[in-house]
Design an enzyme around this catalytic site. Structure first.
Site, PDB file in Angstrom:
ATOM      1  CG  ASP A 510      -2.371  -0.535   1.111  1.00  0.00           C
ATOM      2  OD1 ASP A 510      -2.624  -0.723   0.100  1.00  0.00           O
ATOM      3  OD2 ASP A 510      -2.629  -1.362   2.025  1.00  0.00           O
ATOM      4  CB  CYS A 511       3.603   2.274   1.567  1.00  0.00           C
ATOM      5  SG  CYS A 511       2.666   2.070   3.094  1.00  0.00           S
TER       6      CYS A 511
END
Ligand code: BGC
Ligand code: NOJ
Length: 839
Positions: A510-511
């Site tokens: 997600d990052c």
């Protein structure tokens, strides 16, 4: 140092002192009503949705930690006074037997967290206390059965005060909207039953009830009356005073407290059953009706509460419900058991207790909660994740396949017609969450992964014919198979300049926000796209495609869709070519290409030269196994990413913020996705190692993140020794080895897959149950029992040959069996399987 021990026979973790290095919690409930329950009785409960229907209040990030729970205060009259700030104390010893909130000195303390229940036992000054807390099957309530025993030789007079603080249902409003909240609280009291009915007069048709099965001497429902405005939970003025105020909350903060006076002769015990329940009425039956049949507005219809409380109004009934819960879990965990006593390595019992009990238990919890409510997830921010829930299924599907099936249908209904998907959906409405939206380009592929796992487990292809909406719109409904096709095609149709899949907002990581380019503090990395490059590509998505793609092909073949199978095979081959051409960096697989087409996870980078995810998945997909690159990739992972506590996500850690990379570079080095040990993807390496046949190494990567192996090290690790944590601080962090975010993590499902299916090697496949262990050579054997498609398999593996991989022969019920796929007997019988490993 240790703070407890495993009781394997009871399937309990026994905490022997209350001041654990962090609250060590358990989850009560496995259907629709849930409670979080810490070793000092802290936590809260909710019905189905931790944000929208929360029954009790909990203060996250409170000082001191873990305040708010189901508390019992005891006051022993005549005993030496406790030191207290309250001058109105009428003498007597006041204490909280769960240690918190008063941090009372206890002569004895123990908390046993078991399967869906917790039991706190303690004693002080010759008075023993026990509290067993659980959510019964089939009902929406917590039961707290409390027993007091006089262990002294003198009579004791005890005042018992229960205490819960109600949340005004919507947990987000509850902690923000005080100008309204302080005026809306409403309760009703009837004997020993306290009803919390805030907002019931308007649009709600549900209330909470906090009841005890005996007459009470008094009650309180107003927090200030009970505690005193300037007192904390650790010094409630009512308890020190020794009698309740019979306060009726109107606005402010409604609470529920019963006052019970108990006289105990020496040796005598008294038991009380407290129930905290959620009750709902049909809209047209919200109010009590008079004998003339007229509704009495304002007085709630208590029928559902009466029915509920009637079921648990004696200790015997509560015990029976607990026994049913125990049987439920015993049967469930009977579906997969591990016995490592033949292994000759004493440490393997840690593996057996995790794989056989706690890991599966955690899989049930992650299946139920997704990432919504834990001591690190506040229950208000995140619903069910599309990718998360699909992965959670992998560790759960063997337990209750029917629930996995309906979850899959719910998830698929949030998919868009082009195959992309809402990243999250709300458990109550089952609607996609607009705040987060879509654009996480790995999401669609996880649906193929989840459905394949379901079919391999059950052999039930009928799920493919189910009509499932797109975007929750019935008019757009099509078969589940078409959902899978659109998932597959989404990757095919969304490629970048190298022919690799476009990453979108992020892939599994997600990052890694390659189109985000955020320089504004507070902007969400996941939903901001300041620079839609149409260029940034993910090697990980390519690897996932190559791993799940063949299952899609199989599904097509087995349902007579040969043209589609041929097309899909071609696309997979193309993708593998592209990975070989543009995804290989010389010694490991690249991670991605950024918005400028620059490499990420390459020797050419200053930081972030190598990432774990693409290496795990590419090898899991079989890429580079034939030509030695897979060995090289995994050896590089070991060389660059290994640590004593697991494999870190990347190295070197990003030291400064990179606009073109996003959140990954926002974390201090060693935390979370920036080179933390992000446990979720360690099992990908474990699985990849088994594909190379390296059993010792596979086991090593398994054991390093396995909490039971770090029990002695609890001061550093801090989190519960019986559950996985999402992240352990990496080698760049000051407290390397310290875990965070326990419970709700994809680590649970993937480690279960890695240990059960790849190390112990009992793996459902389309044709049956494959047995292909890959273990350390000095593990001499083990036994697994596995329920599979209506039959039970007792599988004993003999590795006296001392190999790491390879099945020499198999017998089934005494007869030689060709190959290592056991058929689906489906005959309700037990089959004895002997597997001899060897060359
Ligand atoms: C975390 C991720 C998480 C994401 C989405 C990030 O801050 O580092 O682990 O998946 O938020 O909520
Ligand atoms: C936690 C999220 O729940 C999951 O979806 C994501 O894959 C990992 N963080 C990695 O960023």
């Amino acid at each position: 140092m240790k703070y407890g021990h495993f009781d394997d026979d009871a399937r309990e973790y026994v905490i022997t002192r209350p001041d654990t290095p962090y609250p060590w919690i358990n989850y009560l409930g496995c259907e629709e009503f849930f409670g979080l329950f810490s070793n000092t009785s802290g936590g809260y409960c909710f019905y189905r949705d931790a944000r929208m229907l929360r029954l009790t209040r909990y203060r996250y990030n409170n000082v001191p930690t873990d305040f708010g729970g189901r508390y019992f205060y005891l006051k022993e009259s005549g005993a030496a006074s406790s030191p207290c700030c309250d001058s109105s104390s009428a003498g007597g010893d006041v204490w909280t037997p769960s240690w918190m909130p008063m941090k009372s000195k206890l002569d004895r303390y123990e908390c046993r967290h078991g399967m869906g229940y917790s039991r706190i036992s303690s004693a002080r000054n010759g008075l023993a206390f026990s509290q067993v807390s659980f959510v019964p099957l089939g009902d929406n309530c917590e039961i707290h059965k409390v027993t007091l025993t006089n262990e002294s030789n003198a009579e004791k007079n005890i005042d018992i005060f229960s205490f819960v603080e109600f949340c005004l249902w919507n947990a987000n409003d509850d902690m923000t909207n005080f100008q309204r909240n302080f005026s809306i609280g409403e309760v009703e009291i009837e004997g020993s039953r306290i009803y919390h009915k805030t907002e019931y007069r308007e649009r709600r048709n549900h209330y909470a009830v906090w009841a005890v099965n005996v007459p009470v001497n008094g009650f309180d429902t107003d927090r200030q009356a009970f505690l005193g405005l300037y007192n904390g939970f650790d010094s409630p003025q009512t308890v020190f005073k020794g009698h309740a105020n019979n306060s009726v909350a109107s606005g402010w903060a409604p609470v529920g407290s019963h006052h019970i006076k108990a006289r105990l002769s020496p040796g005598e015990s008294k038991t009380y059953v407290f129930v905290l329940g959620y009750c709902e009425n049909p809209q047209d039956q919200k109010w009590e009706t008079s004998s003339a049949g007229k509704a009495t507005p304002g007085i709630i219809n208590k029928k559902p509460a009466n029915t509920l409380l009637e079921k648990y109004n004696t200790p015997e009934k509560a015990d029976k419900a607990l026994a049913e819960l125990n049987t439920y879990w015993k049967n469930l965990l009977g579906k997969f058991t591990v016995d490592a006593s033949a292994s000759s390595r004493s440490e393997d019992k840690k593996m057996a207790r995790m794989a056989g009990v706690w890991n599966q238990y955690q899989c049930m919890v992650t299946f139920n909660m997704s990432r919504s409510a834990s001591y690190f997830e506040s229950g208000i921010g995140r619903g069910m994740g599309f990718r998360d829930s699909n992965q959670d299924l992998l560790g759960f599907v063997h337990l209750v396949p029917e629930r996995a099936r309906s979850r899959i249908l719910d998830i698929a209904a949030t998919q868009f017609p082009d195959g992309s998907a809402y990243h999250q959906y709300q458990p109550l409405t089952k609607r996609g969450n607009n705040e987060v939206g879509s654009g996480f380009n790995d999401d669609p592929l996880w649906l193929i992964c989840g459905v394949s796992a379901y079919i391999k487990e059950t052999g039930d292809y009928s799920i493919l014919d189910e009509k499932v909406p797109f975007d929750n719109d019935e008019k757009l409904a099509d078969t589940m198979f078409i959902h899978l096709k659109h998932s597959f095609d989404f990757t095919v149709k969304n490629k970048g300049p190298h022919g690799l899949p476009l990453i979108g907002r992020a892939d599994w990581n997600d990052c890694l926000n390659l189109n985000c380019f955020s320089s504004t503090p507070g902007e969400s990395f996941q939903t901001t796209a300041n620079f839609e490059s149409g260029v940034a590509e993910s090697v990980l998505i390519a690897g996932i495609f190559a791993f799940v793609g063949p299952d899609y092909v199989e599904i097509c073949r087995r349902t007579g869709r040969n043209d589609e199978a041929a097309y899909a095979e071609k696309e997979i081959a193309k993708m593998i070519d592209i990975i070989n051409q543009y995804g290989w960096d010389g010694n490991w697989f690249l991670r991605a290409y950024d918005a400028y087409g620059k490499k990420i996870g390459s020797k050419e980078c200053d930081d972030g030269k190598i990432f774990i995810e693409s290496n795990g998945f590419a090898v899991m997909a079989g890429i580079g196994i034939e030509d030695g690159r897979a060995v090289k990739a995994l050896d590089s992972v070991k060389e660059h990413l290994e640590s004593p506590y697991g494999i870190v996500l990347l190295q070197p850690a990003y030291k400064e913020y990179h606009l073109e990379l996003g959140e990954v570079s926002s974390y201090p080095p060693g935390y979370k996705e920036n080179a933390g040990i992000f446990c979720h993807n360690n099992p990908w390496v474990t699985i990849a190692e088994t594909m190379l046949g390296r059993g010792s190494r596979a086991f090593e990567t398994y054991a390093k993140i396995c909490p039971a192996y770090r029990e002695d090290d609890s001061d550093l690790r801090r989190m519960e020794p019986y559950v996985y944590a999402q992240m352990v601080a990496g080698k760049d962090a000051p407290r390397h080895g310290e875990a965070k975010n326990s419970w709700l993590t994809g680590t649970a499902a993937w480690t279960f897959v890695s240990i059960s299916q790849y190390i112990l090697g009992v793996r459902p496949v389309f044709d049956g149950l494959l047995v292909d262990p890959c273990i350390p050579s000095d593990m001499k054997g083990f036994t697994v029992t596995r329920h599979f498609r209506g039959a039970d398999y007792n599988i004993t593996v003999d590795n006296s040959a001392g190999v790491e991989k390879g099945v020499k022969s198999i017998t089934v019920d005494g007869k030689v069996h060709e190959g290592n796929v056991l058929p689906a007997f489906g005959d309700g019988k037990i089959h004895n399987v002997i597997v001899t490993m060897g060359k």
